[in-house]
Design an enzyme around this catalytic site. Sequence first.
Site, PDB file in Angstrom:
ATOM      1  N   CYS A 269     -35.964  11.325  12.619  1.00  0.00           N
ATOM      2  CA  CYS A 269     -35.235  10.395  13.500  1.00  0.00           C
ATOM      3  C   CYS A 269     -35.999   9.092  13.681  1.00  0.00           C
ATOM      4  O   CYS A 269     -35.413   8.004  13.609  1.00  0.00           O
ATOM      5  CB  CYS A 269     -34.965  11.029  14.866  1.00  0.00           C
TER       6      CYS A 269
ATOM      7  N   HIS B 222     -31.325   9.593  21.069  1.00  0.00           N
ATOM      8  CA  HIS B 222     -31.540  11.032  20.946  1.00  0.00           C
ATOM      9  C   HIS B 222     -30.622  11.768  21.922  1.00  0.00           C
ATOM     10  O   HIS B 222     -30.426  11.338  23.069  1.00  0.00           O
ATOM     11  CB  HIS B 222     -32.997  11.396  21.254  1.00  0.00           C
TER      12      HIS B 222
ATOM     13  N   GLU C 186     -33.682   5.213  22.682  1.00  0.00           N
ATOM     14  CA  GLU C 186     -35.048   5.038  22.163  1.00  0.00           C
ATOM     15  C   GLU C 186     -35.434   3.559  22.127  1.00  0.00           C
ATOM     16  O   GLU C 186     -34.688   2.711  21.675  1.00  0.00           O
ATOM     17  CB  GLU C 186     -35.161   5.641  20.759  1.00  0.00           C
TER      18      GLU C 186
HETATM   19  N1  PCA Z   1     -33.504  15.309  15.037  1.00  0.00           N
HETATM   20  C1  PCA Z   1     -34.754  15.214  14.318  1.00  0.00           C
HETATM   21  C2  PCA Z   1     -34.369  14.868  12.908  1.00  0.00           C
HETATM   22  C3  PCA Z   1     -32.905  15.119  12.814  1.00  0.00           C
HETATM   23  C4  PCA Z   1     -32.449  15.297  14.198  1.00  0.00           C
HETATM   24  O1  PCA Z   1     -31.273  15.411  14.566  1.00  0.00           O
HETATM   25  C5  PCA Z   1     -35.745  14.238  14.966  1.00  0.00           C
HETATM   26  O2  PCA Z   1     -35.721  14.082  16.203  1.00  0.00           O
HETATM   27  O3  PCA Z   1     -36.553  13.634  14.264  1.00  0.00           O
END
Ligand code: PCA
Length: 203
Positions: free
Chosen positions: A141, A164, A78
């Site tokens: 996240c 991610h 990210e």
């Molecule tokens: N993914 C979510 C919140 C927790 C996770 O593992 C997100 O992408 O915000």
Amino acid sequence: MRVLLTGFEPFGGYSVNPSQLLVEELASSDPGLEIYAWVLPVKGKRVGEELKDALEEFKPQLVLSFGLAYNRPAISLERVAINLLDFSIPDNEGWKPEETPIVAEGPLAYFSGLPLKELQQVLREEGIPCEISNTAGTYVCNQIFYLLAHYSRNWRDFKGGFIHLPCTPELVAQLEKVAPSFPLDLMLKGARKILNYMSAHFK
Ligand code: PCA
């Protein structure tokens, strides 16, 4: 190098969270670096305090935070965290803020503290699908990514970033609606390469 790895507990009807599996496995299997794993709650009102507690307890020089992103086909490095909570589903305690800043008076956005292009190259050379993503969403996240960046600029000295992860095949097999999937072993291999690169280039 002292490294804090954070993952998230399951949320949103998913039975497991690959980010939890990944950080727990890395912390138990990687000698050579001082690695601590911390599994964060998917609770927007609590996650900032938990992150602070983990930073105080472990005093890391590097923080890699991981979370699940349904429908992503590759490991996603990210690039940018935005100062916004706008949850599309309630968090694990039923909270669903809309158009709310994470830090009142905080900057609109922060860039990742990780060398994204270099890390992407390292993973690609290993045959691991990897992309640089320009949105971490507006859910928990993105919130942790923003707070990580905020704390590293205003409170403690560490490098940090957010990654991610796709679903695992086992997770997709349980879902009503299919999505791209990625074996946990390949995620682990990618995360180890990232750790190696970061420790070799640590300044
Ligand atoms: N993914 C979510 C919140 C927790 C996770 O593992 C997100 O992408 O915000």
